[in-house]
Design a protein around this motif. Structure first.
Motif, PDB file in Angstrom:
ATOM      1  N   ARG A  54       0.807  -1.225   0.000  1.00  0.00           N
ATOM      2  CA  ARG A  54       0.000   0.000   0.000  1.00  0.00           C
ATOM      3  C   ARG A  54       0.843   1.279   0.000  1.00  0.00           C
ATOM      4  N   GLY A  55       2.172   1.168  -0.145  1.00  0.00           N
ATOM      5  CA  GLY A  55       3.032   2.359  -0.081  1.00  0.00           C
ATOM      6  C   GLY A  55       3.109   3.130  -1.387  1.00  0.00           C
ATOM      7  N   GLY A  56       2.818   2.478  -2.503  1.00  0.00           N
ATOM      8  CA  GLY A  56       2.890   3.193  -3.778  1.00  0.00           C
ATOM      9  C   GLY A  56       2.985   2.284  -4.980  1.00  0.00           C
ATOM     10  N   ALA A  57       3.828   1.260  -4.890  1.00  0.00           N
ATOM     11  CA  ALA A  57       4.107   0.459  -6.082  1.00  0.00           C
ATOM     12  C   ALA A  57       3.200  -0.760  -6.224  1.00  0.00           C
ATOM     13  N   GLY A  58       2.550  -1.203  -5.135  1.00  0.00           N
ATOM     14  CA  GLY A  58       1.618  -2.323  -5.222  1.00  0.00           C
ATOM     15  C   GLY A  58       2.278  -3.671  -5.458  1.00  0.00           C
ATOM     16  N   MET A  63       5.007 -12.342  -1.950  1.00  0.00           N
ATOM     17  CA  MET A  63       6.151 -12.620  -2.831  1.00  0.00           C
ATOM     18  C   MET A  63       7.400 -11.899  -2.309  1.00  0.00           C
ATOM     19  N   LYS A  64       7.220 -10.642  -1.900  1.00  0.00           N
ATOM     20  CA  LYS A  64       8.366  -9.892  -1.351  1.00  0.00           C
ATOM     21  C   LYS A  64       8.953 -10.628  -0.145  1.00  0.00           C
ATOM     22  N   TRP A  65       8.083 -11.117   0.722  1.00  0.00           N
ATOM     23  CA  TRP A  65       8.557 -11.836   1.913  1.00  0.00           C
ATOM     24  C   TRP A  65       9.314 -13.110   1.527  1.00  0.00           C
ATOM     25  N   ASN A  81       7.760   1.441   6.638  1.00  0.00           N
ATOM     26  CA  ASN A  81       7.858   2.780   6.042  1.00  0.00           C
ATOM     27  C   ASN A  81       6.672   3.610   6.510  1.00  0.00           C
ATOM     28  N   ALA A  82       6.935   4.455   7.507  1.00  0.00           N
ATOM     29  CA  ALA A  82       5.896   5.341   8.048  1.00  0.00           C
ATOM     30  C   ALA A  82       6.315   6.793   7.820  1.00  0.00           C
ATOM     31  N   ASP A  83       7.077   7.004   6.749  1.00  0.00           N
ATOM     32  CA  ASP A  83       7.579   8.352   6.433  1.00  0.00           C
ATOM     33  C   ASP A  83       6.603   9.028   5.462  1.00  0.00           C
ATOM     34  N   GLU A  84       5.378   9.063   5.867  1.00  0.00           N
ATOM     35  CA  GLU A  84       4.288   9.477   4.974  1.00  0.00           C
ATOM     36  C   GLU A  84       4.453  10.935   4.512  1.00  0.00           C
ATOM     37  N   GLY A  85       5.196  11.121   3.416  1.00  0.00           N
ATOM     38  CA  GLY A  85       5.475  12.486   2.957  1.00  0.00           C
ATOM     39  C   GLY A  85       4.759  12.862   1.684  1.00  0.00           C
ATOM     40  N   GLY A 172      11.178   8.455   2.198  1.00  0.00           N
ATOM     41  CA  GLY A 172      10.099   7.504   1.933  1.00  0.00           C
ATOM     42  C   GLY A 172      10.471   6.534   0.830  1.00  0.00           C
ATOM     43  N   GLU A 173      11.485   6.852   0.057  1.00  0.00           N
ATOM     44  CA  GLU A 173      11.995   5.898  -0.948  1.00  0.00           C
ATOM     45  C   GLU A 173      12.785   4.850  -0.175  1.00  0.00           C
ATOM     46  N   GLU A 174      12.492   3.577  -0.435  1.00  0.00           N
ATOM     47  CA  GLU A 174      12.947   2.544   0.500  1.00  0.00           C
ATOM     48  C   GLU A 174      14.459   2.470   0.703  1.00  0.00           C
ATOM     49  N   THR A 175      15.238   2.660  -0.368  1.00  0.00           N
ATOM     50  CA  THR A 175      16.685   2.511  -0.173  1.00  0.00           C
ATOM     51  C   THR A 175      17.305   3.760   0.458  1.00  0.00           C
ATOM     52  N   LEU A 190      21.136   1.984  -5.953  1.00  0.00           N
ATOM     53  CA  LEU A 190      20.755   1.325  -7.195  1.00  0.00           C
ATOM     54  C   LEU A 190      20.160  -0.056  -6.852  1.00  0.00           C
ATOM     55  N   LYS A 191      19.059  -0.424  -7.524  1.00  0.00           N
ATOM     56  CA  LYS A 191      18.468  -1.758  -7.330  1.00  0.00           C
ATOM     57  C   LYS A 191      18.521  -2.505  -8.665  1.00  0.00           C
ATOM     58  N   PRO A 192      18.766  -3.829  -8.746  1.00  0.00           N
ATOM     59  CA  PRO A 192      19.169  -4.704  -7.651  1.00  0.00           C
ATOM     60  C   PRO A 192      20.587  -4.390  -7.162  1.00  0.00           C
ATOM     61  N   PHE A 194      17.910  -5.950  -4.411  1.00  0.00           N
ATOM     62  CA  PHE A 194      16.752  -5.441  -3.697  1.00  0.00           C
ATOM     63  C   PHE A 194      16.970  -5.600  -2.196  1.00  0.00           C
ATOM     64  N   PRO A 195      16.303  -4.743  -1.402  1.00  0.00           N
ATOM     65  CA  PRO A 195      16.498  -4.836   0.052  1.00  0.00           C
ATOM     66  C   PRO A 195      16.199  -6.213   0.628  1.00  0.00           C
ATOM     67  N   ALA A 196      15.265  -6.954   0.007  1.00  0.00           N
ATOM     68  CA  ALA A 196      14.929  -8.279   0.555  1.00  0.00           C
ATOM     69  C   ALA A 196      16.161  -9.183   0.606  1.00  0.00           C
ATOM     70  N   VAL A 197      17.141  -8.894  -0.247  1.00  0.00           N
ATOM     71  CA  VAL A 197      18.369  -9.706  -0.267  1.00  0.00           C
ATOM     72  C   VAL A 197      19.512  -8.972   0.457  1.00  0.00           C
ATOM     73  N   ASN A 208       7.876  -2.630   4.390  1.00  0.00           N
ATOM     74  CA  ASN A 208       6.446  -2.540   4.082  1.00  0.00           C
ATOM     75  C   ASN A 208       5.873  -1.257   4.668  1.00  0.00           C
ATOM     76  N   ASN A 209       4.857  -0.759   4.006  1.00  0.00           N
ATOM     77  CA  ASN A 209       4.147   0.427   4.462  1.00  0.00           C
ATOM     78  C   ASN A 209       3.219   0.077   5.657  1.00  0.00           C
ATOM     79  N   VAL A 210       2.832   1.083   6.437  1.00  0.00           N
ATOM     80  CA  VAL A 210       1.964   0.882   7.611  1.00  0.00           C
ATOM     81  C   VAL A 210       0.668   0.155   7.224  1.00  0.00           C
ATOM     82  N   VAL A 286       0.765  13.264  -5.261  1.00  0.00           N
ATOM     83  CA  VAL A 286       1.194  14.045  -6.425  1.00  0.00           C
ATOM     84  C   VAL A 286       2.147  13.286  -7.362  1.00  0.00           C
ATOM     85  N   SER A 287       2.592  12.091  -6.952  1.00  0.00           N
ATOM     86  CA  SER A 287       3.391  11.266  -7.873  1.00  0.00           C
ATOM     87  C   SER A 287       2.520  10.649  -8.963  1.00  0.00           C
ATOM     88  N   ALA A 288       1.191  10.647  -8.746  1.00  0.00           N
ATOM     89  CA  ALA A 288       0.277  10.019  -9.718  1.00  0.00           C
ATOM     90  C   ALA A 288      -0.223  11.074 -10.701  1.00  0.00           C
TER      91      ALA A 288
END
Ligand code: L3W
Length: 421
Positions: A54-58, A63-65, A81-85, A172-175, A190-192, A194-197, A208-210, A286-288
């Motif tokens: 629910r943070g932005g990218a859906g 799968m992420k887990w 991620n609770a940096d709701e900006g 709020g950008e994860e990296t 830079l990704k990959p 990815f943070p999961a690894v 994950n988002n709140v 406003v990113s949308a």
């Protein structure tokens, strides 16, 4: 009739207290997960639910887990991620202020699933009440045995730390958030990988988002089928929508994913102010990219909005009426991104600086005939050429404003003034 679950306690005055949370069935999902499911079974359950971030990218949460390596030899971390900006977005703040135990329970079950013993909640620093309430709730949950060592008699140990941001949207950008947590300047990686690894301290990290995390206890208690039964199958669940701008009833609404944008604006948010008409809606912060009024017959879910050339993002729905100048809207949005650009990538840093200058002169009635082509060239130069999504968000938003409201830009240049003043 849709029954709200995520917001069910936010109007209760004592909703932030453990006693109220427990009285409403709180922490039973954690007990059930620890008693009845292995960590892999929780991941499978979340996969079956089709929960998407629910943070932005859906991105699909289960799968992420499952990307977290089992035997990395390093600790696994969970970050919230609770940096709701994102402008127009205030859903996570309401949850943390009014029902913080829901987040703690979501964190605990998610940590159990991915094998993390430590979580960091990265909270926007301006959210003073949310920070205080979450700190109090963590203390209460620890005293009651829902956090700490051998939780509820199981072998699961889990601690939550709060980290306060210092006013930078880029965190709020994860990296960039991971860099900030490590005490460095918040610039995206830079990704990959990815943070999961390779995430926090180069260890496997799930971010994950709140709102994503608070869905998890409900999935554990009510089942994956219940969740999948709400809204579109590929993008289901209860969803928080933040309504703001020129509507009669702005506020936070919990409704099914995929609800029609027109119904959300005209029925739930009460429609435009008296004597006005809706001109455009920004559906996801406003990113949308902005949607003109004729495009309002679209479902509020990841896939339907992507097909319509925009995105659900943070579901910060900003309504713009016919008294508002779209050149002014576009200028303020690009100014925001320019101000918040971390400066690491040249196309974003220089391109947005240039775009702001062009937009300001158009807004002031000093635009020149080649300015719109110049703005389009700048968008092309920024989009897809940066480490993170900040530059993309700015370029997509500006392109959409130019495409849908070109006549307003042209009027500013030709009439040498703003037609709205
Ligand atoms: C492992 C793979 N993980 C993707 C993960 C990735 C991330 C998620 C989405 O955000 C939107 C934009 C902004 N192995 C993976 C993988 N992942 N492939 O899935 O990834 P991605 O790259 O599609 O999107 P993103 O760049 O993370 C873009 C918005 O998110 N945004 C979010 C802010 C959120 C908050 C908040 O929650 N409070 O502030 C920031 O840019 O608007 O719409 O986790 O690692 N093969």
């Amino acid at each position: 009739m849709f029954e709200p679950v995520l917001l069910k306690s936010v109007d209760i005055r004592s909703g932030h207290l453990l006693s109220t949370y427990e009285a409403g069935g709180g922490y039973q999902a954690l007990a059930k997960a620890l008693r009845d499911y292995t960590p892999d079974e929780v991941i499978e359950l979340v996969k079956q639910s089709n929960l998407r971030g629910r943070g932005g990218a859906g991105f699909p949460t289960g799968m992420k887990w499952s990307f977290v390596p089992k035997q990395s030899g390093k600790p696994t971390y969970l970050c919230c991620n609770a940096d709701e900006g994102e402008p127009g977005t205030f859903k996570d703040r309401i949850i943390m202020e009014r029902d913080p135990h829901q987040l703690i329970e979501g964190l605990a079950i998610s940590a159990y699933a991915i094998g993390a013993e430590t979580a960091y909640v990265y909270i926007r620093g301006e959210y003073v009440t949310a920070i205080r309430r979450l700190e109090q709730a963590i203390a209460e949950a620890s005293a009651a045995g829902y956090l700490g060592a051998r939780i509820l008699g199981s072998a699961f140990n889990f601690t939550i730390h709060i980290h306060c941001g210092a006013g930078a949207y880029i965190c709020g950008e994860e990296t960039a958030m991971l860099e900030s947590l490590e005490g460095k300047r918040a610039q995206p990686r830079l990704k990959p990988p990815f943070p999961a690894v390779a995430g926090l301290y180069a260890s496997p990290t799930v971010i994950n988002n709140v709102e994503t995390l608070i869905c998890v206890p409900h999935i554990v208690v009510r089942g994956a089928e219940w969740f999948r039964g709400i809204g579109p199958d590929k993008s289901p669940g209860p969803k928080l929508y933040c309504l703001s701008g020129q509507v009669r009833k702005p506020g936070l609404y919990e409704l099914p994913m995929g609800i029609q944008l027109r119904e959300l604006v005209e029925e739930h948010a009460g429609g435009p102010l008296p004597g006005r008409k809706v001109k455009a809606v920004i559906p996801g912060g406003v990113s949308a990219p902005v949607i003109p009024e004729r495009g309002l017959d679209v479902g509020m879910d990841f896939d339907s909005l992507a097909a319509a050339g925009t995105m659900l993002g943070s579901a910060g729905v900003i309504v713009i009426d016919d008294t508002t100048c779209m050149v002014k809207v576009a200028t303020r949005i690009v100014e925001f991104f320019h101000h918040e650009s971390c400066g690491k990538c040249t196309p974003c840093r220089e391109g947005l600086n240039w775009a702001v200058k062009v937009l300001r002169r158009i807004e002031a009635g000093e635009g020149t005939p080649g300015d719109l082509e110049q703005l389009e060239k700048l968008c092309k130069g920024i989009f897809g050429n940066t480490f993170c999504a900040l530059g993309d968000g700015a370029a997509m938003g500006l392109r959409a404003a130019l495409a849908h409201f070109r006549d307003e830009f042209v009027a500013h240049i030709e009439e040498r003034k703003c037609p709205y003043h």
